[in-house]
Design an enzyme around this catalytic site. Structure first.
Site, mmCIF file in Angstrom:
data_model
loop_
_atom_site.group_PDB
_atom_site.id
_atom_site.type_symbol
_atom_site.label_atom_id
_atom_site.label_comp_id
_atom_site.label_asym_id
_atom_site.label_seq_id
_atom_site.Cartn_x
_atom_site.Cartn_y
_atom_site.Cartn_z
ATOM 1 N N SER A 1 0.843 -1.202 0.000
ATOM 2 C CA SER A 1 0.000 0.000 0.000
ATOM 3 C C SER A 1 0.872 1.243 0.000
ATOM 4 O O SER A 1 1.966 1.236 0.577
ATOM 5 C CB SER A 1 -0.902 0.017 1.243
ATOM 6 O OG SER A 1 -1.554 1.265 1.372
ATOM 7 N N TYR B 1 -1.039 -0.062 10.266
ATOM 8 C CA TYR B 1 -1.308 -0.587 8.923
ATOM 9 C C TYR B 1 -0.166 -0.220 7.980
ATOM 10 O O TYR B 1 0.319 -1.062 7.212
ATOM 11 C CB TYR B 1 -2.625 -0.025 8.410
ATOM 12 C CG TYR B 1 -2.962 -0.427 6.994
ATOM 13 C CD1 TYR B 1 -3.438 -1.701 6.712
ATOM 14 C CD2 TYR B 1 -2.820 0.474 5.941
ATOM 15 C CE1 TYR B 1 -3.748 -2.075 5.412
ATOM 16 C CE2 TYR B 1 -3.132 0.115 4.644
ATOM 17 C CZ TYR B 1 -3.604 -1.168 4.383
ATOM 18 O OH TYR B 1 -3.904 -1.528 3.095
#
Length: 293
Positions: free
Chosen positions: A140, A152
């Site tokens: 990501s 994350y």
């Protein structure tokens, strides 16, 4: 593009993972649709069966090493081989970094990082004995740094580093390893009002999946160790970290000479940080001083 191949897609019960699985099947692959929510995985499998695709459903938890190994074995048992793996399973949540709690941190790392490692290692062991394969890890752009997503972001940074290392290790056994940074409007994005205003609803997962199909295919021969970003409209290779010039040299550094290096030279070479490319305070002060001079 994937005729005759067998592919495992983790976290394929909805969103991006579902599209990776469906489009892989549309291109001829036999697909294992994996998700801990078996009902969602079964619904995706029904879509694949609807156009005559070969599919199996798995509820294995990739964050458990034994279940990750069993998932790979299931693919080999059902279809006689495993040619591709898409490490898509992942968790996300928003938290102010200094208020993050140990329990969700541990669970996210278990799934996003350990799940990728366990499943990828198990798949590579089988691929090594069968002449090679393709692993596509899902990273990501958050790994560059994003507000309220520190854990994350850290997990996706780990996936990026893992991709580079696996590509080096696995080239000799014929396994290509790449990472994709997808940008799409998903249920996860919809749950975040902040991000939902950035990604329009018409940027769906189906627009990103063709990149994954390509990387799983023989058409991607010779492409490994790359991170590739796609938001459905834009497609580009993400630059890897590098040592920035100037590189200063001294026989021995002291705290004082380091201070002078930053005051006199490095202060003008500090990097913007995070996805929003925020300037470090010292560099902002320099820029403001130049603008008012």
């Amino acid at each position: 593009m994937l005729a005759g191949k067998a592919v495992v897609v983790t976290g394929a019960g909805r969103g991006l993972g579902a599209e990776y699985a469906v489009q892989s099947a549309e291109h001829g692959a036999s697909v294992v649709v994996n998700d801990v929510d078996v009902d969602c995985a079964e619904a995706v499998a029904e879509r694949i069966r609807g156009f005559g695709g070969r599919v199996a459903v798995s509820g294995h938890d990739v964050g458990d090493p034994e279940q990750a190994t069993a998932l790979v074995a299931m693919c080999a048992g059902e279809f006689g081989r495993i040619d591709g793996l898409v490490n898509n399973a992942g968790l996300n949540y928003e938290a102010v970094s200094w208020q993050d709690a140990p329990e969700p941190v541990a669970e996210l790392i278990r799934v996003n990082v350990l799940g990728t490692i366990y499943t990828g290692t198990a798949a590579a062991q089988v691929m090594a004995d069968s002449g090679g394969g393709r692993i596509v890890n899902i990273s990501s752009g958050a790994s560059f740094g994003q507000r309220k997503l520190a854990t994350y972001a850290a997990s996706k940074g780990a996936v990026a580093s893992l991709t580079y290392s696996w590509a080096l290790d696995m080239e000799e056994i014929g396994v290509q390893v790449n990472a994709v940074c997808p940008v799409a409007y998903t249920r996860m994005v919809e749950a975040s009002s902040r991000r939902a205003t950035i990604i329009p609803p018409d940027r769906g997962p189906d627009l990103v999946a063709p990149l994954v199909v390509f990387l799983l295919s023989d058409a991607a021969k010779g492409i490994t160790g790359q991170m590739i970003r796609c938001n459905g409209e834009q497609l580009h290779v993400v630059g890897q970290p590098y040592l920035k010039e100037p590189i200063l040299r001294r026989e021995r550094w002291s705290a004082e000479t380091v201070r002078r290096a930053f005051d006199e030279i490095f202060g003008a070479h500090l990097e913007p940080y995070g996805l929003e490319k925020r300037l470090p305070p010292r560099l902002r002060e320099r820029v403001e001083a130049l603008q008012t001079a």
